[in-house]
Design a protein around this motif. Sequence first.
Motif: not given
Length: 695
Positions: A106-112, A116-124, A143-156
């Motif tokens: 997940v890449l994070v950008y400012g208004l202009h 800003r920064r980046h982070f990962s939603m995990g190895n899975e 928050g961010v919610a993810i649906l993976t190709g294995a049809h599992r959900f991960t969120l923060s």
Amino acid sequence: MDCYTANWNPLGDSAFYRKYELYSMDWDLKEELRDCLVAAAPYGGPIALLRNPWRKEKAASVRPVLDIYSASGMPLASLLWKSGPVVSLGWSAEEELLCVQEDGAVLVYGLHGDFRRHFSMGNEVLQNRVLDARIFHTEFGSGVAILTGAHRFTLSANVGDLKLRRMPEVPVLQSAPSCWAALCQDRVAHILLAVGPDLYLLDHAACSAVTPPGLAPGVSSFLQMAVSFTYRHLALFTDTGYIWMGTASLKEKLCEFNCNIRAPPKQMVWCSRPRSKERAVVVAWERRLMVVGDAPESIQYKQLTIQVLLDRLVLRRLYPLAIQICEYLRLPEVQGVSRILAHWACYKVQQKDVSDEDVARAINQKLGDTPGVSYSDIAARAYGCGRTELAIKLLEYEPRSGEQVPLLLKMKRSKLALSKAIESGDTDLVFTVLLHLKNELNRGDFFMTLRNQPTALSLYRQFCKHQELETLKDLYNQDDNHQELGSFHIRASYAAEERIEGRVAALQTAADAFYKAKNEFAAKATEDQMRLLRLQRRLEDELGGQFLDLSLHDTVTTLILGGHNKRAEQLARDFRIPDKRLWWLKLTALADLEDWEELEKFSKSKKSPIGYLPFVEICMKQHNKYEAKKYASRVGPEQKVKALLLVGDVAQAADVAIEHRNEAELSLVLSHCTGATDGATADKIQRARAQAQKK
């Protein structure tokens, strides 16, 4: 004449609406919105468009473009996308753009458009890739919610404090759900998803099947779902053409409407009806828009506080307007004007076409000593922009040394940091810099830096005395400080060495250092100590007992107490102990032994260099008046009276004092006269005084 109601259209049985253009968008889109990923921030915030996303019909060689516009379409930023394929865009509550990539980054950008920064939603997520994503908002943050190709959900639930949660598996889910959404209930984030005619609610521990109350029969699939902005209400669109509206907890139905359209809508969102507490759902198809509403909102949340408004003005660099609002509302300076000026200063340091001197001067002239403004924070922003010299100039305006020093260390200006720490008078701060310097510089450069800072050198020596003795020795060697080096080896001979040979060797090194320091007294004393150690070891071997580490005097005393008088006398001669000191040592030792016969022999061995009054005193100390009287008679005239008084012979002391005609002695004897026992003696002294006065 035109009819005033000609542009009004009916909406249901009791409402009408009209549509007119408030303003035209300023953007010049070269592609259709349908060909872009789009994210619009709430409260009239910015709009992000990712043109030319990764679609099969697009040429792989064409780089996508990320554009950011204001709500009215004014361009704010445009940049080529150089990272991986993007699945979803969304704005955080702080108006940061979150770009969710296919690999889970997940890449994070400012208004202009500033990264800003980046982070990962995990190895899975990285292994199974991102199939779909949602950006949602809770009371804790965005928050961010993810649906993976294995049809599992991960969120923060809060990307500002990233804690990933892998949601439970849905057993019946063999392919992507027909629709899904993130909910926030009881301060906990959930996932609601549809599989055929069934709905499932995922929390951190379980997967539960849920059923909307009052849902019309015949549903074989849910095609779309939407959650209200407050997460209190939910709308479901079914393949039967019904729109079900109720609470997000799925415990209460608010209304249900048959739109007679079974095609899945492109979008379905909640909105507020003007001048009403009612909520409505807007459903959009390719060429049709429908508004369905009958959901009263009992509580109105004032989400956009004055602080959020000011933050958004600052993000748009509308500093004068923000300051005017603060002054009009009379906000406290720290919360209002000071905070905005600090943001302005952080923006100012990014203007690389202006010289460091001009930027620093402009910031100081504008900010001065404004309370609540931290020059160190502004300097940190300058350093982050690659303007180290500007950061140093800004730190000169920072009055708190504790704020200057950490940033100077981070900028690798350690010597300047040391000077600032010393100026502050804070020893803890000085030690912090010294330890940093020690790890940063080689030993030679570190010691040279200390030589140029006497205060720091003194503090570091104190530290080394307790923590790093070898470093202390190296410091003394570096400075050719032979005097301190000798003292160091003296201490080391007792603290570190247990073997007598090692201790003697350390003392020899100390003696050599003292000679180099031209301190012959210390060198000779050290050599005497070496001789004493060797002698003590020999005494232990020959006589037994404990001699090592005794002082010279205690060694002599121990020999006397053990009956080794000749050895004691030989030791005294070898180490040139003066006769007076030797007589005192032997007198004390024999008295402690109560060897009165040997003491008497000793007193008669030759004329006492300390006189005989000490013999009287020592005997009386041992409560032996009999022995004391033997020596009282041998005391010289000048101490005779005192000796007689010590053994209790007041009458004879009076006679000697009268004979000496010494007023001080007469007064001393008179002070020892008590009661009727010494009455005659007192009268005798008074008569002697009277006769002396007549003469």
